[in-house]
Motif scaffolding. Sequence first.
Motif, short mmCIF file in Angstrom:
data_model
loop_
_atom_site.label_atom_id
_atom_site.label_comp_id
_atom_site.label_asym_id
_atom_site.label_seq_id
_atom_site.Cartn_x
_atom_site.Cartn_y
_atom_site.Cartn_z
N GLY A 36 0.86 -0.86 0.03
CA GLY A 36 0.04 0.02 0.02
C GLY A 36 0.89 1.30 0.11
O GLY A 36 2.16 1.24 -0.13
N TRP A 37 0.18 2.69 -0.44
CA TRP A 37 0.94 4.11 -0.81
C TRP A 37 -0.25 4.54 0.20
O TRP A 37 -1.47 4.89 0.29
N TYR A 38 0.11 5.40 1.42
CA TYR A 38 -0.19 6.20 2.51
C TYR A 38 0.76 7.62 1.74
O TYR A 38 1.55 7.60 1.71
N ARG A 39 0.05 8.85 2.38
CA ARG A 39 0.47 10.34 2.29
C ARG A 39 0.26 10.79 3.64
O ARG A 39 -0.73 10.78 4.13
N PHE A 48 -4.90 7.56 3.76
CA PHE A 48 -4.53 6.15 2.70
C PHE A 48 -5.36 6.43 1.23
O PHE A 48 -5.67 7.39 0.91
N VAL A 49 -3.80 6.14 0.56
CA VAL A 49 -3.44 6.70 -1.06
C VAL A 49 -4.19 5.30 -2.14
O VAL A 49 -5.07 5.08 -2.96
N ALA A 50 -3.49 4.04 -1.56
CA ALA A 50 -4.50 3.64 -2.88
C ALA A 50 -3.01 2.08 -2.03
O ALA A 50 -2.41 1.91 -0.63
N ASP A 51 -4.30 0.90 -1.91
CA ASP A 51 -3.05 -0.51 -1.65
C ASP A 51 -3.82 -1.55 -2.66
O ASP A 51 -4.45 -1.53 -3.57
N SER A 52 -3.19 -2.88 -2.64
CA SER A 52 -3.26 -3.99 -3.02
C SER A 52 -3.11 -5.54 -2.43
O SER A 52 -1.90 -5.54 -1.61
N SER A 53 -4.01 -6.00 -2.42
CA SER A 53 -4.23 -7.71 -2.34
C SER A 53 -2.75 -8.52 -2.57
O SER A 53 -2.54 -8.09 -3.59
N GLY A 66 -8.28 7.14 -10.84
CA GLY A 66 -8.08 7.72 -12.23
C GLY A 66 -6.84 7.72 -12.34
O GLY A 66 -6.90 8.31 -13.59
N ARG A 67 -6.35 8.32 -11.69
CA ARG A 67 -4.81 9.19 -11.65
C ARG A 67 -3.59 8.34 -11.13
O ARG A 67 -2.91 8.53 -12.00
N PHE A 68 -4.19 8.21 -10.39
CA PHE A 68 -2.76 7.02 -9.26
C PHE A 68 -3.27 5.75 -9.66
O PHE A 68 -4.25 5.09 -9.86
N ILE A 69 -2.20 5.05 -10.12
CA ILE A 69 -2.12 3.24 -10.40
C ILE A 69 -0.83 2.55 -9.38
O ILE A 69 0.22 2.73 -9.61
N CYS A 96 5.23 4.02 1.86
CA CYS A 96 5.26 2.84 0.90
C CYS A 96 4.20 1.65 2.53
O CYS A 96 5.92 2.41 3.34
N ASN A 97 4.05 0.49 2.27
CA ASN A 97 3.48 -0.13 3.63
C ASN A 97 3.19 -1.54 3.17
O ASN A 97 2.99 -1.18 1.79
#
Length: 116
Positions: A36-39, A48-53, A66-69, A96-97
């Motif tokens: 994951g990503w945080y800011r 929280f920004v984004a995460d992925s299992s 729609g902007r970050f991947i 990052c996490n």
Amino acid sequence: QLVQSGGGLVQAGGSLRLSCSAPGTTAATFRLSAIGWYRQAPGKQREFVADSSRAGDTNYADFVKGRFIISRDNAKNTFYLQMNNLQFDDTAVYYCNKKFGTWDLWGQGTQVTVSS
């Protein structure tokens, strides 16, 4: 241990890619980790920004959809945050996490500054 790279200064509308590597992690463990990503912007709490299992399911904060991947390269024990169409409000320190079982690791943080 997580090691971040990327970031810097960019004009509004520009793009940056952040990287986060896990050199002390085995390949098997990395594949089974959630990422994951945080800011954290000045004067604000970390968000929280984004995460992925580990299965590849992704989630994004509404303000980056729609902007970050978020993506990962299991062969390199590295994951990424591609940031497009950056805006002034995206200025923050990005972290990052990685989570695996009870292990919860954080990167050192990297500054992203967007000039208007």
